[in-house]
Write a protein that holds these residues in place. Structure first.
Motif, PDB file in Angstrom:
ATOM      1  N   GLY A  88       0.838  -1.188   0.000  1.00  0.00           N
ATOM      2  CA  GLY A  88       0.000   0.000   0.000  1.00  0.00           C
ATOM      3  C   GLY A  88       0.873   1.238   0.000  1.00  0.00           C
ATOM      4  O   GLY A  88       2.103   1.151  -0.080  1.00  0.00           O
ATOM      5  N   ASN A 103      -4.099  -0.666  -0.751  1.00  0.00           N
ATOM      6  CA  ASN A 103      -3.901  -1.685   0.282  1.00  0.00           C
ATOM      7  C   ASN A 103      -4.536  -3.007  -0.121  1.00  0.00           C
ATOM      8  O   ASN A 103      -4.005  -4.078   0.168  1.00  0.00           O
ATOM      9  N   TYR A 123      -8.138  -2.560   5.594  1.00  0.00           N
ATOM     10  CA  TYR A 123      -7.079  -1.580   5.356  1.00  0.00           C
ATOM     11  C   TYR A 123      -6.318  -1.276   6.651  1.00  0.00           C
ATOM     12  O   TYR A 123      -5.094  -1.120   6.649  1.00  0.00           O
ATOM     13  N   ASN A 148      -3.788  -3.906   7.618  1.00  0.00           N
ATOM     14  CA  ASN A 148      -2.599  -3.811   6.774  1.00  0.00           C
ATOM     15  C   ASN A 148      -1.635  -2.737   7.269  1.00  0.00           C
ATOM     16  O   ASN A 148      -0.417  -2.912   7.271  1.00  0.00           O
TER      17      ASN A 148
END
Length: 471
Positions: free
Chosen positions: A131, A283, A370, A373
């Motif tokens: 990401g 992401n 997200y 991550n």
């Protein structure tokens, strides 16, 4: 307390969106559109074909699954409530500005997601992740900035967007006779938080499985109902287009009050809905296993179109085809509910509430994917089991509290945090855009030669030793 924060954030938002983000979003979107050779049109057919490709390994994340995770976050309450709010507060022209942000934003989405693929990391079991935080560190050598971006994303999605999604959902129940302003927000917020916690405690794979099923299902039904609504009011369609374009180009009205204009509401709600350029979708894009980074960049471009040109447009036309004039009192779910009630009677509002339930749920779990991550980025690896359980329970609490917030503060907080992400990601992808454009040229050359494109770092001037996954 909320009143003080609202007074503080409101003028900041006005400045960040006009002139700063308007220049960045539209300017960079147009620049990327030109540099990629009008990719939104020239590569559209290729983008659609890539979606159906399957990864080499059976248990790997496919392009379609990554698309569904990013679309789950994009396609949410903003597609219903955000569009209604933009039209009711900004005017008919807001629809045009949402379209513009999506069309030129498709190029920005391609650049950021291609970069996420190029600079992604390989996990212990062969999976991939990455990401903006990762390409900021790896390509620019600025881990400190990557950490700041990761923190902004966590605050934006786990707090700002999730609180807003929870509020929008409970607000849709206001029209029902059983709704009690003292009790219902607590009940609705509590149920939503519990269901979300159950899903996210299963981790990323459970999130991917749930969104892969729910997103196509809810999207198709929603667009289908919108088409029925439009067909029932087909004679009114030319008037709708006339109202949209006349208001969109009424620059005298726009510049006499820019903060409350159709342009500003269209750009804000369009960006909130499709998220192109703010650094969220990369992401999900990085998790897909494809033979060439450009493939997933093209797929994520399609996600922007699905969100705004399809779902948001469905909401706008559903509302405007009813003939009910938008006004601030109807802002949010009530406008959509009244519009459907005009054609389908009492069933209409129930359908909108059901759609919001599904949209809110998939938004919440897509957002938290997200966050997972970026927590892993900050800590250098996935944090311990106790930490993750604690964080996910806290995320559930935030969702519960979101259902109790006031509308103005919920929108202001989400807009402000989203702006901070965009201010870091947009200049970054501009600096790194040459790498993504070189990758696109390599992809096109292989396609022209009749090959299924396979990525080689040296072909675009990168050192494979410095690319973790592709090395």
């Amino acid at each position: 307390m909320l009143e003080t924060l609202t007074k503080l954030i409101s003028p900041l938002n006005d400045f960040l969106y006009y002139p700063v983000l308007i220049i960045l979003l539209i300017g960079l979107g147009l620049y990327f559109t030109v540099r990629t050779g009008l990719i939104q049109i020239t590569q559209f057919k290729d983008a659609v074909s890539v979606i159906t490709e399957k990864p080499a390994e059976d248990d790997a994340v496919s392009s379609f699954q990554a698309l569904m995770v990013s679309t789950a976050s994009r396609v949410g309450t903003g597609n219903i409530v955000g569009v209604s709010t933009a039209i009711c507060l900004g005017g008919y022209g807001a629809v045009f500005w949402m379209w513009l942000v999506a069309i030129i934003g498709g190029a920005s989405a391609f650049i950021e997601s291609t970069l996420a693929q190029i600079y992604k990391k390989k996990g212990r079991f062969g999976e991939s992740y990455g990401g903006p935080a990762y390409y900021i560190e790896q390509a620019l050598g600025q881990r400190w900035l990557g950490i700041i971006f990761a923190i902004c994303l966590i605050l934006t999605y786990a707090v700002g967007f999730n609180m807003l999604a929870a509020y929008n959902l409970q607000d849709s129940f206001r029209i029902y006779s059983f709704y009690n302003s003292q009790i219902s927000p607590y009940l609705i917020g509590g149920i939503l938080a519990l269901v979300t916690c159950y899903c996210i405690l299963g981790g990323g794979q459970r999130i991917i499985k749930v969104t892969s099923f729910l997103v196509p299902f809810m999207g198709l039904i929603y667009v289908g109902v919108a088409l029925v609504m439009i067909v029932l009011n087909l004679d009114y369609l030319p008037t709708i287009f006339k109202l949209i374009f006349a208001d969109a180009f009424n620059f005298k009205a726009i510049f006499s009050g820019i903060a409350g204009s159709s342009m500003m509401y269209g750009i804000k709600r369009g960006l909130y809905s499709n998220e192109a350029g703010i650094g969220s979708a990369p992401n999900a894009a990085a998790s897909a296993q494809v033979s060439h980074p450009v493939k997933q960049g093209l797929v994520q471009m399609i996600s922007v179109f699905i969100d705004t040109l399809l779902i948001c447009t469905a909401t706008a036309f559903m509302c405007l085809a009813s003939g009910i004039a938008p006004n601030p009192d109807l802002s949010g779910a009530p406008y959509v509910q009244e519009a459907l009630a005009s054609a389908f009677g009492p069933i209409g509002p129930y359908f909108v509430t059901l759609a919001l339930v599904l949209f809110a749920f998939t938004t919440l779990i897509g957002n938290l994917y997200y966050v997972d991550n970026n927590l892993a980025y900050i800590f250098g690896t996935t944090p311990g089991r106790r930490f993750m359980i604690g964080y996910r329970l806290l995320a559930g609490l935030v969702i519960f509290l979101g259902a109790l917030q006031e509308a103005d503060f919920a929108w202001l907080a989400a807009d402000f945090m989203m702006a901070l992400m965009a201010l870091i990601n947009l200049p970054t992808i501009l600096i790194l855009s040459k790498t993504a454009i070189n990758a696109l040229a390599d992809y096109k050359a292989q396609r022209k030669a009749g090959k299924d494109p396979v990525f080689r770092a040296k072909a675009i001037g990168l050192d494979p030793e410095k690319l973790d996954y592709w090395h």
